[in-house]
Write an enzyme that holds these catalytic residues in place. Sequence first.
Site, PDB file in Angstrom:
ATOM      1  N   PHE A 132      -8.931  -3.330 -11.000  1.00  0.00           N
ATOM      2  CA  PHE A 132      -8.260  -2.126 -10.513  1.00  0.00           C
ATOM      3  C   PHE A 132      -6.760  -2.193 -10.849  1.00  0.00           C
ATOM      4  CE2 PHE A 132      -6.388   0.668  -7.253  1.00  0.00           C
ATOM      5  CZ  PHE A 132      -7.109   1.811  -7.538  1.00  0.00           C
ATOM      6  N   ASP A 203     -11.248  -9.158  -5.100  1.00  0.00           N
ATOM      7  CA  ASP A 203     -11.036  -7.853  -4.470  1.00  0.00           C
ATOM      8  C   ASP A 203     -12.431  -7.287  -4.157  1.00  0.00           C
ATOM      9  OD1 ASP A 203     -10.665  -5.165  -3.901  1.00  0.00           O
ATOM     10  OD2 ASP A 203      -8.993  -4.947  -5.300  1.00  0.00           O
ATOM     11  N   TYR A 228     -11.282   1.649   3.807  1.00  0.00           N
ATOM     12  CA  TYR A 228     -11.465   3.111   3.885  1.00  0.00           C
ATOM     13  C   TYR A 228     -12.601   3.612   3.012  1.00  0.00           C
ATOM     14  CZ  TYR A 228      -7.975   2.502   0.107  1.00  0.00           C
ATOM     15  OH  TYR A 228      -7.279   2.075  -0.980  1.00  0.00           O
ATOM     16  N   LYS A 229     -13.280   2.705   2.305  1.00  0.00           N
ATOM     17  CA  LYS A 229     -14.398   3.160   1.473  1.00  0.00           C
ATOM     18  C   LYS A 229     -15.693   3.045   2.284  1.00  0.00           C
ATOM     19  CE  LYS A 229     -11.982   1.461  -2.654  1.00  0.00           C
ATOM     20  NZ  LYS A 229     -11.467   2.696  -3.231  1.00  0.00           N
ATOM     21  N   ARG A 377     -17.579   9.883 -11.300  1.00  0.00           N
ATOM     22  CA  ARG A 377     -18.088   8.820 -10.411  1.00  0.00           C
ATOM     23  C   ARG A 377     -18.816   9.429  -9.223  1.00  0.00           C
ATOM     24  NH1 ARG A 377     -13.643   4.580  -8.687  1.00  0.00           N
ATOM     25  NH2 ARG A 377     -12.907   6.384  -7.520  1.00  0.00           N
TER      26      ARG A 377
HETATM   27  C1  LIG Z   1     -10.701  -2.082  -6.088  1.00  0.00           C
HETATM   28  C2  LIG Z   1      -9.461  -1.590  -5.442  1.00  0.00           C
HETATM   29  N1  LIG Z   1      -8.472  -2.457  -5.200  1.00  0.00           N
HETATM   30  C3  LIG Z   1      -7.321  -2.071  -4.618  1.00  0.00           C
HETATM   31  C4  LIG Z   1      -7.122  -0.764  -4.264  1.00  0.00           C
HETATM   32  C5  LIG Z   1      -5.816  -0.369  -3.669  1.00  0.00           C
HETATM   33  O1  LIG Z   1      -5.894  -0.433  -2.301  1.00  0.00           O
HETATM   34  P1  LIG Z   1      -4.610  -0.108  -1.362  1.00  0.00           P
HETATM   35  O2  LIG Z   1      -4.299   1.321  -1.580  1.00  0.00           O
HETATM   36  O3  LIG Z   1      -5.140  -0.408   0.013  1.00  0.00           O
HETATM   37  O4  LIG Z   1      -3.521  -1.010  -1.768  1.00  0.00           O
HETATM   38  C6  LIG Z   1      -8.135   0.182  -4.489  1.00  0.00           C
HETATM   39  C7  LIG Z   1      -7.930   1.592  -4.119  1.00  0.00           C
HETATM   40  O5  LIG Z   1      -8.759   2.431  -4.261  1.00  0.00           O
HETATM   41  C8  LIG Z   1      -9.328  -0.252  -5.106  1.00  0.00           C
HETATM   42  O6  LIG Z   1     -10.317   0.609  -5.368  1.00  0.00           O
END
Ligand SMILES: Cc1ncc(COP(=O)(O)O)c(C=O)c1O
Length: 418
Positions: A132, A203, A228-229, A377
């Site tokens: 990401f 992650d 939040y997912k 998606r």
């Molecule tokens: C795989 C992944 N890592 C990190 C993040 C970023 O998270 P945050 O906004 O809590 O820093 C996201 C956001 O969608 C994500 O999908």
Amino acid sequence: MWCAIPPDAWQSVCAERDAADPLAHVRARFVLPPGEVYLAGHSLGPLVAGVSERIAHVIAREWGERGVRSFSEHGWIDAPARIGAQLARLLGAASDEVVVCDSTSVNLFKLLSAALALRPGRARIVTELATFPSDLYVAEGVASLSGGAHRVCAVPRDALDAAIDTDTAVLLLTHVEYQTGALRDLASLSRRARDVGAISLWDLSHSAGVVPLDLHAAGVDLAVGCTYKYLCGGPGAPAYAYVRRDLAASLRSPLRGWLGHASPFAFEPSFRPAAGASALVCGTPPILSMLALEASLAALADVDVARVREKSVALSDLLIAYVEQRAPDPSLELASPRDADARGSQVSFRHPGALALSRALAARGVIADFRTPDLLRLGLAPLALRFTDVLCAARTLCDVLESQTWDRETYRGDVRVT
Ligand SMILES: Cc1ncc(COP(=O)(O)O)c(C=O)c1O
């Protein structure tokens, strides 16, 4: 099983699956707008029933009537560790190894910086190009603070194995890739890191809650993820950090705040870390978001993630099989692994008009999302979805493609959040 379904039997087969679904009753625990199929659970999970009331209560009673006293009277001060302990069950970790605080990106900064300090003399943060982007940016930022001692080595997936060497300090990976939903092998890659003396840092944002996790059994050293997912914590819900117990004593976050101190109200001039993952808490937690997350987790606490995974696989297979049977457009291409064992809870398709397609779907009540340059998606949050819902979404996708209604002026143009 989905491949052999005659075109006119889909509705009845899906209705039968709904009737036999052991998780069907959980759908009633969500607030779902009627007439919509919500396939964005991989982005922001749906609202759990009772959360609004809980937050209204916290505001009116705990904050409104008791004010600052609620930090102790209502356990606000313990929320990061208490909710971390609840999450630990889902992650396959011990209760003191998980803490809820900050965002995923901030937690990654803390853990990555601390991990590098545990491997002096090693230069490389090895990761994938498909990680990401926020994680890549954080890694770049961390490396930039080292005066050239550290560098990020982001490689294509097929070059990953060769990139992990004895100069690797940290192997930073995403469990489920955000674009295609490809699922990485947590245990074998963590072992690979350990074999060369590197620290594994994962992650888990797209897997916690939908993929059974056992961080201990997988030998994972460190992990971060958002809530939040699939954990349905709400927009901007605080993230979590996992620290394997035997690393906790030596791990030193560069962001040392008073609430990560062993004794915050002693107001000592120098930092003494709290035990376990709690040392990662920096400042005052966002109590309203924390308690919304806690209420969501409590409402779903009895759900077995192994059952969730079974349903997630079945729903994704159904979606792929229906779309491929109808083959609505030669330009539509499956971007996710076909093999369910190699896929998270998301199905992505490539299409040159994917952004317009996502907007045309939304206009018909199917909420999915777009990722540049050409990915549509479709996230499957199994607790809130019926088989007939996913069939409806798959049909709508095929209808919109066959009729080419996505290719209209109203669905063109930029949007700020995709
Ligand atoms: C795989 C992944 N890592 C990190 C993040 C970023 O998270 P945050 O906004 O809590 O820093 C996201 C956001 O969608 C994500 O999908």
